[in-house]
Design a protein around this motif. Structure first.
Motif, PDB file in Angstrom:
ATOM      1  N   LEU A 127      12.734   8.010  -9.061  1.00 57.85           N
ATOM      2  CA  LEU A 127      11.929   7.547  -7.865  1.00 57.85           C
ATOM      3  C   LEU A 127      10.849   6.582  -8.412  1.00 57.85           C
ATOM      4  N   ALA A 128      10.292   6.824  -9.490  1.00 56.05           N
ATOM      5  CA  ALA A 128       8.976   6.119  -9.917  1.00 56.05           C
ATOM      6  C   ALA A 128       9.619   4.537 -10.443  1.00 56.05           C
ATOM      7  N   ALA A 129      10.819   4.739 -10.974  1.00 57.92           N
ATOM      8  CA  ALA A 129      11.592   3.444 -11.424  1.00 57.92           C
ATOM      9  C   ALA A 129      12.047   2.540 -10.089  1.00 57.92           C
ATOM     10  N   VAL A 130      12.398   3.215  -9.225  1.00 56.53           N
ATOM     11  CA  VAL A 130      12.648   2.298  -7.941  1.00 56.53           C
ATOM     12  C   VAL A 130      11.660   1.900  -7.452  1.00 56.53           C
ATOM     13  N   LEU A 131      10.418   2.626  -7.136  1.00 61.34           N
ATOM     14  CA  LEU A 131       9.219   2.387  -6.465  1.00 61.34           C
ATOM     15  C   LEU A 131       8.631   1.058  -7.448  1.00 61.34           C
ATOM     16  N   ILE A 132       8.777   1.027  -8.783  1.00 55.27           N
ATOM     17  CA  ILE A 132       8.343  -0.054  -9.527  1.00 55.27           C
ATOM     18  C   ILE A 132       8.730  -1.266  -9.093  1.00 55.27           C
ATOM     19  N   LEU A 133      10.208  -1.305  -9.071  1.00 58.16           N
ATOM     20  CA  LEU A 133      11.021  -2.517  -8.594  1.00 58.16           C
ATOM     21  C   LEU A 133      10.348  -2.973  -7.434  1.00 58.16           C
ATOM     22  N   LEU A 134      10.305  -2.052  -6.376  1.00 56.97           N
ATOM     23  CA  LEU A 134       9.728  -2.220  -4.879  1.00 56.97           C
ATOM     24  C   LEU A 134       8.201  -2.709  -4.951  1.00 56.97           C
ATOM     25  N   TYR A 135       7.418  -2.324  -5.930  1.00 58.14           N
ATOM     26  CA  TYR A 135       6.252  -2.813  -6.247  1.00 58.14           C
ATOM     27  C   TYR A 135       6.359  -4.300  -6.489  1.00 58.14           C
ATOM     28  N   GLY A 136       7.186  -4.704  -7.487  1.00 58.46           N
ATOM     29  CA  GLY A 136       7.489  -6.173  -7.730  1.00 58.46           C
ATOM     30  C   GLY A 136       7.692  -6.865  -6.580  1.00 58.46           C
ATOM     31  N   ILE A 137       8.441  -6.398  -5.624  1.00 61.75           N
ATOM     32  CA  ILE A 137       8.893  -7.101  -4.506  1.00 61.75           C
ATOM     33  C   ILE A 137       7.617  -7.496  -3.316  1.00 61.75           C
ATOM     34  N   ALA A 138       6.800  -6.265  -3.491  1.00 63.94           N
ATOM     35  CA  ALA A 138       5.632  -6.050  -2.546  1.00 63.94           C
ATOM     36  C   ALA A 138       4.726  -7.194  -3.200  1.00 63.94           C
ATOM     37  N   SER A 139       4.480  -7.219  -4.420  1.00 62.28           N
ATOM     38  CA  SER A 139       3.403  -7.884  -5.276  1.00 62.28           C
ATOM     39  C   SER A 139       3.841  -9.268  -4.932  1.00 62.28           C
ATOM     40  N   GLY A 140       5.091  -9.746  -5.284  1.00 64.11           N
ATOM     41  CA  GLY A 140       5.445 -11.250  -4.674  1.00 64.11           C
ATOM     42  C   GLY A 140       5.195 -11.472  -3.413  1.00 64.11           C
ATOM     43  N   VAL A 141       5.191 -10.619  -2.632  1.00 67.57           N
ATOM     44  CA  VAL A 141       4.866 -11.166  -1.050  1.00 67.57           C
ATOM     45  C   VAL A 141       3.380 -11.126  -1.052  1.00 67.57           C
ATOM     46  N   SER A 148       0.672  -1.186   0.099  1.00 73.53           N
ATOM     47  CA  SER A 148       0.019  -0.042  -0.031  1.00 73.53           C
ATOM     48  C   SER A 148       0.866   1.014   0.014  1.00 73.53           C
ATOM     49  N   VAL A 149       1.823   1.364   0.872  1.00 72.10           N
ATOM     50  CA  VAL A 149       2.725   2.484   0.647  1.00 72.10           C
ATOM     51  C   VAL A 149       3.581   2.881  -0.517  1.00 72.10           C
ATOM     52  N   VAL A 150       3.883   1.567  -1.142  1.00 76.98           N
ATOM     53  CA  VAL A 150       4.639   1.773  -2.403  1.00 76.98           C
ATOM     54  C   VAL A 150       3.617   2.291  -3.438  1.00 76.98           C
ATOM     55  N   LEU A 151       2.383   1.499  -3.394  1.00 76.31           N
ATOM     56  CA  LEU A 151       1.363   2.090  -4.333  1.00 76.31           C
ATOM     57  C   LEU A 151       1.038   3.864  -4.331  1.00 76.31           C
ATOM     58  N   PHE A 152       0.793   4.108  -2.906  1.00 77.04           N
ATOM     59  CA  PHE A 152       0.709   5.292  -2.668  1.00 77.04           C
ATOM     60  C   PHE A 152       1.644   6.257  -3.102  1.00 77.04           C
ATOM     61  N   LEU A 153       2.928   5.875  -3.039  1.00 74.44           N
ATOM     62  CA  LEU A 153       4.002   6.937  -3.267  1.00 74.44           C
ATOM     63  C   LEU A 153       4.175   7.001  -4.800  1.00 74.44           C
ATOM     64  N   LEU A 154       3.810   5.727  -5.552  1.00 77.22           N
ATOM     65  CA  LEU A 154       3.995   5.969  -6.992  1.00 77.22           C
ATOM     66  C   LEU A 154       3.155   7.112  -7.509  1.00 77.22           C
ATOM     67  N   GLY A 155       1.967   7.564  -6.850  1.00 77.09           N
ATOM     68  CA  GLY A 155       1.139   8.403  -7.271  1.00 77.09           C
ATOM     69  C   GLY A 155       1.808   9.692  -7.212  1.00 77.09           C
ATOM     70  N   PHE A 156       2.753  10.096  -6.389  1.00 72.71           N
ATOM     71  CA  PHE A 156       3.514  11.317  -6.274  1.00 72.71           C
ATOM     72  C   PHE A 156       5.070  11.121  -6.871  1.00 72.71           C
TER      73      PHE A 156
END
Length: 107
Positions: free
Chosen positions: A21-35, A8-16
């Motif tokens: 930063l968006a590229a890094v957050l997309i990578l983090l989103y992939g990790i969060a999605s896997g979890v 949820s935090v990663v998705l929220f931050l992607l909006g801003f």
């Protein structure tokens, strides 16, 4: 639970975010999605029957894919009207509600 918060935090931050930063957050989103997907698999293994596992999973995902289709359509309208912040923040808030309900159910 922690995977849901991270997601949820990663998705929220992607909006801003923009550019790097968006590229890094997309990578983090992939990790969060896997979890989160690992959590879904745990839930599905508890609610399905071994004799009809494939059918049960197919039926469970039918609603998921229908909701995803509707969500993509509505996201396009939200992006056109309000920009990218709207669907990302709305998705994060909806997911918070989901994982809190799931956490209370399986606790």
């Amino acid at each position: 639970f922690y995977g849901g918060i991270f997601y949820s935090v990663v998705l929220f931050l992607l909006g801003f975010s923009a550019s790097l930063l968006a590229a890094v957050l997309i990578l983090l989103y992939g990790i969060a999605s896997g979890v989160v997907e690992a959590g879904f698999e745990g839930i599905f293994s508890k609610v399905t029957n071994r004799e009809s596992y494939g059918t049960d999973i197919g039926l469970l995902f039918m609603g998921f894919h229908t909701a995803r289709t509707i969500s993509l359509i509505l996201s396009g309208f939200l992006i056109a009207i309000y920009g990218f912040f709207a669907p990302f923040s709305l998705s994060a808030l909806i997911f918070v509600g989901y994982f809190l309900l799931a956490y209370n159910t399986f606790r």
